[in-house]
Structures are given as structure tokens and as C-alpha cells.
Design a protein around this motif. Structure first.
Motif, PDB file in Angstrom:
ATOM      1  N   ARG A 298      44.720  41.784  32.117  1.00 50.17           N
ATOM      2  CA  ARG A 298      44.472  40.437  32.604  1.00 50.17           C
ATOM      3  C   ARG A 298      43.220  39.865  31.941  1.00 50.17           C
ATOM      4  NH1 ARG A 298      48.514  38.034  35.260  1.00 50.17           N
ATOM      5  NH2 ARG A 298      47.027  36.782  36.442  1.00 50.17           N
ATOM      6  N   ALA A 299      42.209  40.720  31.704  1.00 50.12           N
ATOM      7  CA  ALA A 299      40.934  40.255  31.135  1.00 50.12           C
ATOM      8  C   ALA A 299      41.060  39.857  29.678  1.00 50.12           C
ATOM      9  CB  ALA A 299      39.888  41.347  31.294  1.00 50.12           C
TER      10      ALA A 299
ATOM     11  N   HIS B  95      33.653  37.056  46.777  1.00 55.05           N
ATOM     12  CA  HIS B  95      34.731  36.109  46.463  1.00 55.05           C
ATOM     13  C   HIS B  95      35.394  36.486  45.132  1.00 55.05           C
ATOM     14  CE1 HIS B  95      36.928  32.347  46.678  1.00 55.05           C
ATOM     15  NE2 HIS B  95      36.585  32.084  45.433  1.00 55.05           N
ATOM     16  N   THR B  96      34.547  36.884  44.160  1.00 54.09           N
ATOM     17  CA  THR B  96      35.070  37.299  42.856  1.00 54.09           C
ATOM     18  C   THR B  96      35.930  38.544  42.990  1.00 54.09           C
ATOM     19  OG1 THR B  96      33.140  36.364  41.734  1.00 54.09           O
ATOM     20  CG2 THR B  96      34.445  37.990  40.514  1.00 54.09           C
ATOM     21  N   ILE B  97      35.464  39.498  43.794  1.00 55.52           N
ATOM     22  CA  ILE B  97      36.250  40.710  44.023  1.00 55.52           C
ATOM     23  C   ILE B  97      37.596  40.363  44.644  1.00 55.52           C
ATOM     24  CG2 ILE B  97      36.379  42.833  45.391  1.00 55.52           C
ATOM     25  CD1 ILE B  97      33.312  43.062  45.026  1.00 55.52           C
ATOM     26  N   GLY B  98      37.578  39.411  45.584  1.00 56.05           N
ATOM     27  CA  GLY B  98      38.829  38.975  46.196  1.00 56.05           C
ATOM     28  C   GLY B  98      39.778  38.387  45.178  1.00 56.05           C
TER      29      GLY B  98
ATOM     30  N   PRO C 263      45.536  50.160  38.672  1.00 52.96           N
ATOM     31  CA  PRO C 263      44.791  48.904  38.758  1.00 52.96           C
ATOM     32  C   PRO C 263      43.890  48.618  37.562  1.00 52.96           C
ATOM     33  CG  PRO C 263      43.837  50.546  40.218  1.00 52.96           C
ATOM     34  CD  PRO C 263      45.125  51.115  39.712  1.00 52.96           C
ATOM     35  N   TYR C 264      43.214  49.653  37.014  1.00 49.70           N
ATOM     36  CA  TYR C 264      42.255  49.400  35.939  1.00 49.70           C
ATOM     37  C   TYR C 264      42.943  48.924  34.663  1.00 49.70           C
ATOM     38  CZ  TYR C 264      39.042  51.714  39.095  1.00 49.70           C
ATOM     39  OH  TYR C 264      38.288  52.042  40.195  1.00 49.70           O
ATOM     40  N   ALA C 265      44.047  49.558  34.322  1.00 53.87           N
ATOM     41  CA  ALA C 265      44.797  49.126  33.139  1.00 53.87           C
ATOM     42  C   ALA C 265      45.328  47.710  33.352  1.00 53.87           C
ATOM     43  CB  ALA C 265      45.933  50.092  32.853  1.00 53.87           C
TER      44      ALA C 265
ATOM     45  N   ILE D 181      39.815  39.096  41.956  1.00 49.12           N
ATOM     46  CA  ILE D 181      40.275  40.183  41.083  1.00 49.12           C
ATOM     47  C   ILE D 181      41.384  40.988  41.762  1.00 49.12           C
ATOM     48  CG2 ILE D 181      39.598  42.383  40.051  1.00 49.12           C
ATOM     49  CD1 ILE D 181      36.855  41.126  39.469  1.00 49.12           C
ATOM     50  N   VAL D 182      41.181  41.282  43.031  1.00 55.36           N
ATOM     51  CA  VAL D 182      42.210  42.030  43.770  1.00 55.36           C
ATOM     52  C   VAL D 182      43.525  41.265  43.760  1.00 55.36           C
ATOM     53  CG1 VAL D 182      42.909  42.850  46.060  1.00 55.36           C
ATOM     54  CG2 VAL D 182      40.575  43.274  45.232  1.00 55.36           C
ATOM     55  N   GLY D 183      43.417  39.933  43.869  1.00 55.82           N
ATOM     56  CA  GLY D 183      44.615  39.122  43.840  1.00 55.82           C
ATOM     57  C   GLY D 183      45.334  39.159  42.500  1.00 55.82           C
ATOM     58  N   GLU D 184      44.607  39.530  41.437  1.00 53.21           N
ATOM     59  CA  GLU D 184      45.202  39.600  40.098  1.00 53.21           C
ATOM     60  C   GLU D 184      45.947  40.913  39.862  1.00 53.21           C
ATOM     61  OE1 GLU D 184      45.242  37.355  37.660  1.00 53.21           O
ATOM     62  OE2 GLU D 184      44.192  35.853  38.850  1.00 53.21           O
ATOM     63  N   ILE D 185      45.681  41.911  40.684  1.00 52.33           N
ATOM     64  CA  ILE D 185      46.308  43.216  40.492  1.00 52.33           C
ATOM     65  C   ILE D 185      47.775  43.156  40.900  1.00 52.33           C
ATOM     66  CG2 ILE D 185      46.315  45.641  41.203  1.00 52.33           C
ATOM     67  CD1 ILE D 185      43.311  45.440  41.610  1.00 52.33           C
ATOM     68  N   ARG D 186      48.627  43.435  39.942  1.00 52.72           N
ATOM     69  CA  ARG D 186      50.071  43.404  40.200  1.00 52.72           C
ATOM     70  C   ARG D 186      50.658  44.807  40.333  1.00 52.72           C
ATOM     71  NH1 ARG D 186      49.842  38.373  41.874  1.00 52.72           N
ATOM     72  NH2 ARG D 186      49.201  36.902  40.254  1.00 52.72           N
TER      73      ARG D 186
END
Length: 207
Positions: free
Chosen positions: A204-205, A182-185, A197-199, A187-192
Motif C-alpha cells: 500500500r505504501a 488516528h493515523t494508526i486507525g 499485515p506488514y507485506a 493504517i489498520v483500515g488499509e490492511i486487507r
């Protein structure tokens, strides 16, 4: 997660359907537990699908008709709802009584260790039910026959450790892979910016 949501369903359902591997010295006509065949299997699938309107929305993905979809990417969560949620109801008067009662012991034990709060007395009940399920599995399915020994998979043995694991690691719901997925889901949703993706996640963090 994988033990009760994938490994156990992938053992019990093929046994009940009579599709489990049969030893050359065995005869499926003697498998008194193999009742989910023909129209019974189709009716079982329809009964599972018919529960969808009655499931709360927060249950996420309702199980599809297993008679039509079980070999087409059936998800772990679908197996969970099918077997541990709806299973005891739809299998009542379908499985022979000794097999249904045996199955219900497993479900009750899993329900106990899946609670957020578990009393010592409840944990003792779960431990006893797991042991009874394991021992009765050997009596009902394995039957001390060499040609049935492949029924006794590692997943059956692993159930005997669940109650102790709840003591050392907390309730199953708190140690389950569902939380991480669920957490991974999220996080994926936060990727714009999928190209970096890592940057993107780092920014975001630190906000």
C-alpha cells in the motif's frame, strides 16, 4: 493527551465524587469539594448524556453517562469532551464557586494551548493560568495538610511545563497522541490481509 485526558480527570473527578483515597487521619466529611455524590452525581451524569444531540458529528464519540459508565471503559476522548468541553457548563452551580473558578482556569489554559495558532500574549496567559491552577490546587485541596499530600500528584506539577512545551514543540493539538492514533486507525483500515499485515502495508505504501 494522557495528562489532560486521563491523568487530570482521574484526579479531579474522584475528588469531586468523594471516592479518592482518604488518609486514616483524614475525614471525608470535611471535603467541601466532594459534591458529586448521591443524586447530584446521577443528575450530573444525566446532564452529560443529554448534551449528545447538541454535539457536532465531527466530535466523534460523545461522552456516555459517567454515573453509569465511568468504570466501564470510559475513553480518553470521552473524558476530554466531558471535562474540557462540557465540564464548565454542567459544573456551574454544582461545584462550590472557588472550586469552579479554579477549574475554569485550567480549562481556559488548555483551550489556549490546544489552538492551532497561539499568539505570544495568549501563551503568557496560559502559562499564568497553569501556575495559578497549581498554586490554588494546593490551597483548595491539599491545604498544607499532611493527610492531603497524596492529592498532589505528578500530573499537577506537569501542567506547569505545558506553556514552555508549546514553545518548543508547537501547539498541543499538533503534538498530541490523537494524531498518531488516528493515523494508526487509518493504517489498520488499509490492511486487507490480516494474515500478512506488514507485506500488505508495504504494498500500500509503495503504490
Amino acid at each position: 493527551m494522557h495528562l489532560i485526558s486521563l491523568n487530570i480527570p482521574n484526579l479531579l473527578i474522584p475528588l469531586w465524587c468523594g471516592t479518592f483515597e482518604c488518609d486514616a487521619d483524614d475525614d471525608k466529611s470535611t471535603w467541601t469539594w466532594a459534591v458529586l455524590t448521591g443524586n447530584v452525581w446521577k443528575d450530573f451524569g444525566k446532564a452529560i448524556a443529554a448534551t449528545t444531540p447538541h454535539l457536532p458529528g465531527f466530535f466523534d464519540r460523545p461522552p456516555c453517562n459517567p454515573a453509569e459508565k465511568i468504570n466501564s471503559g470510559y475513553k480518553a476522548w470521552e473524558f476530554t469532551i466531558l471535562l474540557h468541553g462540557i465540564g464548565p457548563l454542567v459544573l456551574h452551580n454544582v461545584l462550590p464557586l472557588p472550586y469552579w473558578q479554579h477549574f475554569c482556569k485550567l480549562i481556559r489554559a488548555i483551550h489556549i494551548i490546544s489552538q492551532y495558532n497561539i499568539t505570544h500574549e495568549e501563551l503568557e496567559v496560559a502559562a499564568r493560568l497553569f501556575v495559578e491552577f497549581i498554586e490554588e490546587f494546593e490551597q483548595l485541596y491539599y491545604q498544607r495538610k499532611l493527610e492531603h499530600i497524596h492529592f498532589v500528584r505528578q500530573s499537577i506539577h506537569a501542567l506547569g511545563h505545558y506553556a514552555n512545551e508549546a514553545v518548543t514543540k508547537g501547539p498541543l493539538i499538533c503534538a498530541s497522541q490523537w494524531i498518531m492514533e488516528h493515523t494508526i486507525g487509518n493504517i489498520v483500515g488499509e490492511i486487507r490481509q490480516p494474515s500478512n499485515p506488514y507485506a500488505n502495508l508495504t504494498q500500500r505504501a509503495i503504490r
